[in-house]
Design an enzyme around this catalytic site. Structure first.
Site, PDB file in Angstrom:
ATOM      1  N   SER A  44       0.823  -1.211   0.000  1.00 25.78           N
ATOM      2  CA  SER A  44       0.000   0.000   0.000  1.00 25.78           C
ATOM      3  C   SER A  44       0.860   1.265   0.000  1.00 25.78           C
ATOM      4  O   SER A  44       1.857   1.354   0.702  1.00 25.78           O
ATOM      5  CB  SER A  44      -0.890   0.002   1.247  1.00 25.78           C
ATOM      6  OG  SER A  44      -1.598   1.217   1.322  1.00 25.78           O
ATOM      7  N   ALA A  93       7.372  10.393   5.044  1.00 20.94           N
ATOM      8  CA  ALA A  93       6.354  10.987   5.916  1.00 20.94           C
ATOM      9  C   ALA A  93       5.351  11.662   4.993  1.00 20.94           C
ATOM     10  O   ALA A  93       5.277  12.878   4.897  1.00 20.94           O
ATOM     11  CB  ALA A  93       6.979  11.976   6.883  1.00 20.94           C
ATOM     12  N   CYS A 156      -0.088   3.481  10.547  1.00 23.61           N
ATOM     13  CA  CYS A 156       0.690   4.497   9.853  1.00 23.61           C
ATOM     14  C   CYS A 156       1.410   5.366  10.877  1.00 23.61           C
ATOM     15  O   CYS A 156       0.776   5.991  11.725  1.00 23.61           O
ATOM     16  CB  CYS A 156      -0.183   5.380   8.974  1.00 23.61           C
ATOM     17  SG  CYS A 156       0.821   6.603   8.109  1.00 23.61           S
ATOM     18  N   ASN A 219       4.321  -2.727   8.501  1.00 28.08           N
ATOM     19  CA  ASN A 219       4.365  -1.343   8.076  1.00 28.08           C
ATOM     20  C   ASN A 219       5.772  -0.812   8.395  1.00 28.08           C
ATOM     21  O   ASN A 219       6.635  -1.564   8.832  1.00 28.08           O
ATOM     22  CB  ASN A 219       3.283  -0.540   8.815  1.00 28.08           C
ATOM     23  CG  ASN A 219       2.777   0.607   7.958  1.00 28.08           C
ATOM     24  OD1 ASN A 219       3.584   1.328   7.354  1.00 28.08           O
ATOM     25  ND2 ASN A 219       1.480   0.794   7.887  1.00 28.08           N
ATOM     26  N   GLY A 274       8.509  -5.899   3.562  1.00 34.09           N
ATOM     27  CA  GLY A 274       9.564  -5.148   4.228  1.00 34.09           C
ATOM     28  C   GLY A 274      10.870  -5.438   3.522  1.00 34.09           C
ATOM     29  O   GLY A 274      11.540  -6.422   3.793  1.00 34.09           O
TER      30      GLY A 274
HETATM   31  C1  LIG Z   1       6.195   6.192   0.176  1.00 32.77           C
HETATM   32  C2  LIG Z   1       5.488   5.161   0.996  1.00 32.77           C
HETATM   33  C3  LIG Z   1       4.121   5.315   1.269  1.00 32.77           C
HETATM   34  C4  LIG Z   1       3.436   4.374   2.034  1.00 32.77           C
HETATM   35  N1  LIG Z   1       2.101   4.550   2.257  1.00 32.77           N
HETATM   36  C5  LIG Z   1       1.415   3.597   2.958  1.00 32.77           C
HETATM   37  C6  LIG Z   1       0.000   3.717   3.138  1.00 32.77           C
HETATM   38  O1  LIG Z   1      -0.637   4.662   2.678  1.00 32.77           O
HETATM   39  N2  LIG Z   1      -0.636   2.743   3.853  1.00 32.77           N
HETATM   40  C7  LIG Z   1       0.018   1.660   4.379  1.00 32.77           C
HETATM   41  O2  LIG Z   1      -0.605   0.798   4.994  1.00 32.77           O
HETATM   42  N3  LIG Z   1       1.364   1.517   4.192  1.00 32.77           N
HETATM   43  C8  LIG Z   1       2.070   2.461   3.504  1.00 32.77           C
HETATM   44  N4  LIG Z   1       3.434   2.287   3.321  1.00 32.77           N
HETATM   45  C9  LIG Z   1       4.117   1.121   3.894  1.00 32.77           C
HETATM   46  C10 LIG Z   1       4.290   0.008   2.861  1.00 32.77           C
HETATM   47  O3  LIG Z   1       3.042  -0.469   2.405  1.00 32.77           O
HETATM   48  C11 LIG Z   1       5.099  -1.159   3.435  1.00 32.77           C
HETATM   49  O4  LIG Z   1       4.418  -1.693   4.554  1.00 32.77           O
HETATM   50  C12 LIG Z   1       6.495  -0.787   3.893  1.00 32.77           C
HETATM   51  O5  LIG Z   1       7.025   0.214   3.074  1.00 32.77           O
HETATM   52  C13 LIG Z   1       7.463  -1.965   3.930  1.00 32.77           C
HETATM   53  O6  LIG Z   1       7.665  -2.534   2.647  1.00 32.77           O
HETATM   54  P1  LIG Z   1       8.883  -2.157   1.660  1.00 32.77           P
HETATM   55  O7  LIG Z   1      10.138  -2.202   2.473  1.00 32.77           O
HETATM   56  O8  LIG Z   1       8.825  -3.149   0.564  1.00 32.77           O
HETATM   57  O9  LIG Z   1       8.617  -0.769   1.183  1.00 32.77           O
HETATM   58  C14 LIG Z   1       4.140   3.244   2.545  1.00 32.77           C
HETATM   59  C15 LIG Z   1       5.502   3.089   2.272  1.00 32.77           C
HETATM   60  C16 LIG Z   1       6.177   4.013   1.500  1.00 32.77           C
HETATM   61  C17 LIG Z   1       7.644   3.809   1.226  1.00 32.77           C
END
Ligand SMILES: Cc1cc2nc3c(=O)[nH]c(=O)nc-3n(C[C@H](O)[C@H](O)[C@H](O)COP(=O)(O)O)c2cc1C
Ligand SMILES: Cc1cc2nc3c(=O)[nH]c(=O)nc-3n(C[C@H](O)[C@H](O)[C@H](O)COP(=O)(O)OP(=O)(O)OC[C@H]3O[C@@H](n4cnc5c(N)ncnc54)[C@H](O)[C@@H]3O)c2cc1C
Ligand code: FES
Lengths: 337, 346
Positions: A44, A93, A156, A219, A274
């Site tokens: 997401s 953020a 979040c 998250n 993650g």
């Molecule tokens: C730019 C950005 C925006 C994100 N926005 C959301 C969000 O709106 N809702 C949510 O549940 N997680 C959000 N996440 C978290 C990701 O869904 C994910 O849980 C987290 O980034 C870990 O995965 P990754 O290391 O593959 O990015 C966001 C992450 C990033 C980097």
């Protein structure tokens, strides 16, 4: 060479020259009744509402598409700077900037329906700031046709009121139970866990007791980067959420812990995420106990990452002599076992 | 091409353009001056045809070895044959290669198509880990990019003179813009500024010195090539007009009559404070301006919501400034990077 699907710009033959039409049956997973052609999903907030990456990845080859968090009212989000790269990862953020429920339903969901017709299941991520908020948004979204699951973002770290639901087990159990009760039973409820807790098994258990069908984790980690010249945080919001390869070992550990302590016995599948960037990363999560896999930050580097990871998984399974990905999930043996 | 044009106060979302991932091979990577390199890349034929581009558009360039860990055969082989004592290199992707994770955005400074396909050119300044990696690229090295991204500078009908104002790494898109000016039959004047002369990322024309009083001269090769003059400013006075680039722009605008001002557009790219000052000068002189806003980006493709800029918006405001201007966050990567200088909330 490029085939628009339903005239919307979803390309079915996009990623590379010799891509097979669909993923191997060995990759199919069943997440508590949510049946996916393969475990790969978008995380997401890293893939918008779908069409943004349509030209860069063949979205129809995802197991499921997960939307940016949707809130009842539109949110403009935080001031810039909203992101900063750190070693092996990034802090964000964003502040849940999103179009709001009404615009989502009117403008974004119809596009996702078209995508769903091509294969991927549709998962809508929902955020809120009160029990009532979550309940009304989820009930509304779940009543829409073609929504397969709702992912509750109770974690979040970038909004002032976002974290308490994800860190307080009693409150989490309440919100999950009320949301589950208000939703159409056909629609699965996924609860996304925060890593920013002392003992994640407590929140995981609370979510399961509240009626979560699936857990997704994790998250981002609340974190800070500092501009040493200005002696100020580099993000306008002061803190942000750390994601990307830097958090993968932390995430694998938490998935493993929740799998063994809660999820396996409760029969609740885990969507692991993650720092997944390469197929090897994905295998770690599978072995640790995840049955679904989401890619976030790595999409920014290469939107086709989930498809490449799926290809890698297919080859890994073949080399390991496995007929199904199920033969891998949760099979990590600890030293001493 | 179908992104939104420069004056982005319309609420419509651009549909995705022809952006894709392309493999490229380095043709040359020459130092131009202290910390600046001109990198020319050839798009690999295997990646297909590179879409049409316009000045102001940018690319997201990978600043690390492309796909080290994605080579499945090599990796599976390495895993099978690995034995204790051997380096883990390929099975541990995060332990090999340089550190830049995200791609880095760069404006195109030029593009050309010939019998060998398409070449793309950027000018980059070494400021961190990613650009440091770029500076080490040698002819023949592989890289990969996503593009073309963003909207572009417009040449509105009824205008015929462009003031191309580039501060620091804001210069590259101006070089690309000179070609469009030439083709459209416009007159152009370049404004080139830096802290000091050895940070000026331009080729000097031999025998033509930049004027110290701010009068345009054919002194900068990138502009002179198309018959255009340029004004050079340095903060320390080591070359050209001593002072800020805004001084050069201000003097030039003061010398234009009303009619000439109506035909003129100011194009600006560079540090935020500089763009703000130039946009203000233009507005005061009644001259249109277009600013290329280089906000920090993660995806460059409209998904992460990181690259927000505040743009005046009376129809659908999200908030209001202290002095009563209604504004809305727009994305520099897909709604921009080029915005009408008058509607940017600086
Ligand atoms: C730019 C950005 C925006 C994100 N926005 C959301 C969000 O709106 N809702 C949510 O549940 N997680 C959000 N996440 C978290 C990701 O869904 C994910 O849980 C987290 O980034 C870990 O995965 P990754 O290391 O593959 O990015 C966001 C992450 C990033 C980097
Ligand atoms: C649309 C756009 C076009 C650009 N065009 C050019 C160009 O033509 N030539 C060029 O040299 N640079 C250009 N930049 C800036 C360039 O992207 C950054 O310098 C680069 O990302 C730095 O990467 P790094 O790993 O070397 O440094 P990092 O270690 O990431 O950062 C080093 C320093 O650069 C600053 N920085 C990081 N990102 C940006 C950014 N987006 N804009 C300004 N400063 C930044 C950081 O604050 C830090 O102080 C452009 C940026 C954008 C958004
Ligand atoms: S850089 Fe991601 S939305 Fe603009």
């Amino acid at each position: 060479m490029r085939q628009p699907l339903h005239g919307l710009g979803y390309n079915t033959a996009m990623t590379s020259t010799a891509a097979p039409p669909s993923t191997s049956p060995a990759l199919a997973v069943d997440l508590a009744g949510l049946c996916l052609a393969n475990p790969m999903m978008t995380a997401s907030g890293t893939c918008g509402y779908g069409y943004e990456y349509a030209e860069l990845m063949d979205l129809s080859r995802l197991g499921a598409f997960v939307t940016k968090s949707v809130t009842r009212e539109a949110r403009k989000g935080n001031e810039a700077y909203r992101i900063v790269e750190t070693r092996g990862g990034m802090l964000n953020a964003i502040g849940l900037a999103n179009v709001g429920l009404e615009v989502f339903l009117a403008e974004k969901l119809p596009q996702l329906r078209k995508l769903r017709a091509a294969g991927p299941k549709i998962i809508v991520n929902v955020a809120g700031h009160s029990v009532d908020d979550y309940v009304s948004s989820c009930a509304r979204i779940a009543s829409e046709p073609d929504v397969d699951a709702i992912e509750l973002n109770v974690s979040c770290p970038n909004v002032k009121d976002g974290l308490t639901f994800g860190t307080d087990p009693a409150l989490l159990r309440t919100v999950v139970a009320q949301v589950r009760g208000a939703m159409d039973a056909k629609v699965k409820l996924i609860v996304k866990l925060s890593p920013n807790v002392a003992d994640i098994t407590l929140t995981a258990r609370a979510a399961v007791e509240g009626g979560a069908n699936i857990l997704s984790m994790i998250n981002t980690y609340t974190a800070m980067a500092v501009d040493i010249h200005k002696r100020r945080p580099r993000l306008a919001n002061n803190t942000g959420g750390l994601s990307g390869p830097a958090i993968r070992p932390l995430a694998v550990h938490l998935v493993h812990r929740v799998y063994r302590a809660v999820a396996r016995d409760a029969g609740v599948p885990i969507i692991g995420m993650g720092g997944i960037q390469y197929w090897q990363d994905a295998v770690e999560f599978l072995l640790a106990g995840a049955s679904g896999l989401a890619v976030g930050t790595a999409l920014f580097v290469d939107p086709a990452t989930p498809i490449k990871v799926a290809q890698g998984l297919e080859q890994y399974l073949a080399k390991q002599g496995c007929k199904s990905i199920r033969e891998v999930i949760g099979t990590l043996k600890l030293h001493g076992e | 091409m179908n992104a939104t044009p420069a004056a982005s106060s319309s609420p419509t979302k651009p549909t995705p353009s022809e952006r894709r991932r392309f493999d490229v091979r380095v043709e040359s990577n020459e130092p131009i001056c202290r910390e600046h390199f001109r990198l020319r890349m050839r798009v690999e034929r295997s990646s297909g045809v590179f879409p049409a581009t316009r000045p102001g558009q940018f690319i997201q360039l990978g600043c690390r070895q492309p796909d080290v860990a994605a080579d499945m055969e090599a990796l599976l082989g390495a895993e099978r044959e690995w034995s204790p004592g051997e380096p883990l290199k390929l099975t541990q992707p995060e332990l090999c290669g340089p550190l830049a994770l995200l791609r880095r955005p760069f404006s195109l400074s030029g593009r050309g198509d010939d019998k060998d396909g398409t070449w793309l050119e950027i000018i980059h300044r070494v400021v961190g880990v990613g650009t440091d990696w770029l500076s080490r690229l040698r002819p023949g090295d592989a890289a990969d990019l996503i593009g073309p991204l963003g909207n572009w500078f417009e040449l509105p009908a009824g205008k015929k003179r462009g003031l191309l104002v580039g501060g620091g790494v804001g210069l590259p898109p101006m070089f690309y813009l000179t070609e469009a000016m030439k083709r459209a039959g416009w007159d152009a004047v370049g404004f080139v500024g830096a802290l000091t002369s050895d940070l000026l990322a331009v080729k000097r024309v031999a025998g033509v010195d930049p004027a110290t009083d701010g009068k345009p001269a054919r002194c900068v090769e990138e502009f002179a090539r198309h018959g255009f003059s340029a004004v050079v400013t340095t903060d320390d006075g080591s070359l050209g007009l001593p002072g800020r680039i805004t001084l050069g722009v201000e003097r030039f605008l003061a010398g234009l009559g009303d009619e000439q001002r109506r035909e003129t557009v100011v194009y600006v790219c560079g540090p935020h404070v500089m763009m703000h000052a130039v946009a203000q000068l233009a507005a005061k002189a009644g001259v249109d301006s277009q600013a290329c806003l280089e906000q920090a980006m993660a995806c460059g493709m409209g998904t992460c919501q990181s690259c927000v800029v505040k743009i005046e918006d009376r129809q659908r405001p999200q908030a209001t400034t202290a002095d009563g201007t209604p504004w809305r966050f727009r994305l520099a990567c897909t709604d921009g990077p080029v915005f009408d200088g008058r509607v940017v909330v600086w």
